[in-house]
Design a protein around this motif. Structure first.
Motif, mmCIF file in Angstrom:
data_model
loop_
_atom_site.group_PDB
_atom_site.id
_atom_site.type_symbol
_atom_site.label_atom_id
_atom_site.label_comp_id
_atom_site.label_asym_id
_atom_site.label_seq_id
_atom_site.Cartn_x
_atom_site.Cartn_y
_atom_site.Cartn_z
ATOM 1 N N ARG A 209 8.170 6.956 -6.369
ATOM 2 C CA ARG A 209 7.514 7.985 -5.442
ATOM 3 C C ARG A 209 6.992 8.923 -6.271
ATOM 4 N NH1 ARG A 209 11.391 11.646 -2.258
ATOM 5 N NH2 ARG A 209 12.687 11.219 -3.929
ATOM 6 N N MET B 161 0.813 -1.194 0.166
ATOM 7 C CA MET B 161 -0.042 0.062 0.030
ATOM 8 C C MET B 161 0.848 1.180 -0.077
ATOM 9 S SD MET B 161 -3.098 0.841 0.605
ATOM 10 C CE MET B 161 -4.100 2.178 0.988
ATOM 11 N N PRO B 162 0.859 2.240 -0.970
ATOM 12 C CA PRO B 162 1.418 3.407 -1.073
ATOM 13 C C PRO B 162 1.383 4.289 0.169
ATOM 14 C CG PRO B 162 0.139 3.200 -2.874
ATOM 15 C CD PRO B 162 -0.224 2.147 -2.087
ATOM 16 N N GLN B 163 2.371 4.711 0.652
ATOM 17 C CA GLN B 163 2.384 5.693 1.853
ATOM 18 C C GLN B 163 2.215 7.236 1.093
ATOM 19 O OE1 GLN B 163 5.888 5.344 3.954
ATOM 20 N NE2 GLN B 163 5.266 3.525 5.056
ATOM 21 N N ILE B 164 1.260 8.098 1.714
ATOM 22 C CA ILE B 164 1.087 9.306 1.580
ATOM 23 C C ILE B 164 1.489 10.414 2.598
ATOM 24 C CG2 ILE B 164 -0.598 11.106 0.617
ATOM 25 C CD1 ILE B 164 -2.169 8.924 -0.165
ATOM 26 N N LYS B 165 2.342 11.093 2.035
ATOM 27 C CA LYS B 165 3.120 12.173 3.001
ATOM 28 C C LYS B 165 2.765 13.563 2.746
ATOM 29 C CE LYS B 165 7.365 9.252 3.825
ATOM 30 N NZ LYS B 165 8.438 9.509 3.826
ATOM 31 N N LYS C 106 6.511 1.069 -3.354
ATOM 32 C CA LYS C 106 7.767 0.222 -3.113
ATOM 33 C C LYS C 106 8.918 0.447 -3.940
ATOM 34 C CE LYS C 106 5.453 -3.926 -2.063
ATOM 35 N NZ LYS C 106 5.093 -5.238 -2.065
ATOM 36 N N GLU D 120 3.079 13.648 -1.176
ATOM 37 C CA GLU D 120 4.325 12.688 -1.842
ATOM 38 C C GLU D 120 3.579 11.227 -1.416
ATOM 39 O OE1 GLU D 120 8.401 11.039 -0.433
ATOM 40 O OE2 GLU D 120 8.086 13.096 -0.514
ATOM 41 N N ILE D 121 3.410 10.554 -2.720
ATOM 42 C CA ILE D 121 2.732 9.202 -2.527
ATOM 43 C C ILE D 121 4.060 8.185 -2.830
ATOM 44 C CG2 ILE D 121 1.240 7.394 -3.450
ATOM 45 C CD1 ILE D 121 -0.220 9.805 -4.546
ATOM 46 N N GLN D 122 4.468 7.488 -1.736
ATOM 47 C CA GLN D 122 5.565 6.639 -1.656
ATOM 48 C C GLN D 122 5.117 5.065 -1.936
ATOM 49 O OE1 GLN D 122 8.846 7.426 -1.053
ATOM 50 N NE2 GLN D 122 9.295 5.458 -1.888
#
Length: 105
Positions: free
Chosen positions: A27, A1-5, A24, A20-22
């Motif tokens: 980015r 699951m992408p991380q959103i910062k 695997k 920012e959508i990180q």
């Protein structure tokens, strides 16, 4: 699951937020969240106008196509509203003045 910062930076005495959508491997970095909203509204506008056009070509009730066109028109109205919100800055001078006074004491 992408991380959103969310990242913040100072621009002309106003705070802008970046997203920012990180994933695997990759980015995605979007400058200013209002740009993302504006692009999403543009995509939805086009999508609903295409649906309205297709609905006019196939034998379904005209009302369905009219609803798609109406939805597309609403999204066309949302875009300038987003631009206005993006470009309005509210400054609380009294709060800044109080903070400066308390910092100088």
């Amino acid at each position: 699951m992408p991380q959103i910062k969310r990242k913040s930076h100072e621009v002309e005495a106003a705070l802008e937020e970046d997203v920012e959508i990180q994933g695997k491997r990759f980015r995605l970095y979007f400058q200013n969240r209002y740009t993302i909203l504006s692009l999403a509204v543009d995509l939805l506008t086009g999508f609903f106008y295409i649906l309205g056009s297709v609905a006019a070509l196939i034998p379904i009730p005209d009302r369905v196509g009219m609803y798609f066109y109406l939805t597309g028109s609403i999204f066309l109205t949302i875009r300038p509203i987003l631009r206005i919100i993006k470009n309005i800055f509210i400054y609380d001078d009294l709060k800044v003045e109080k903070a400066n006074k308390s910092a100088s004491k």
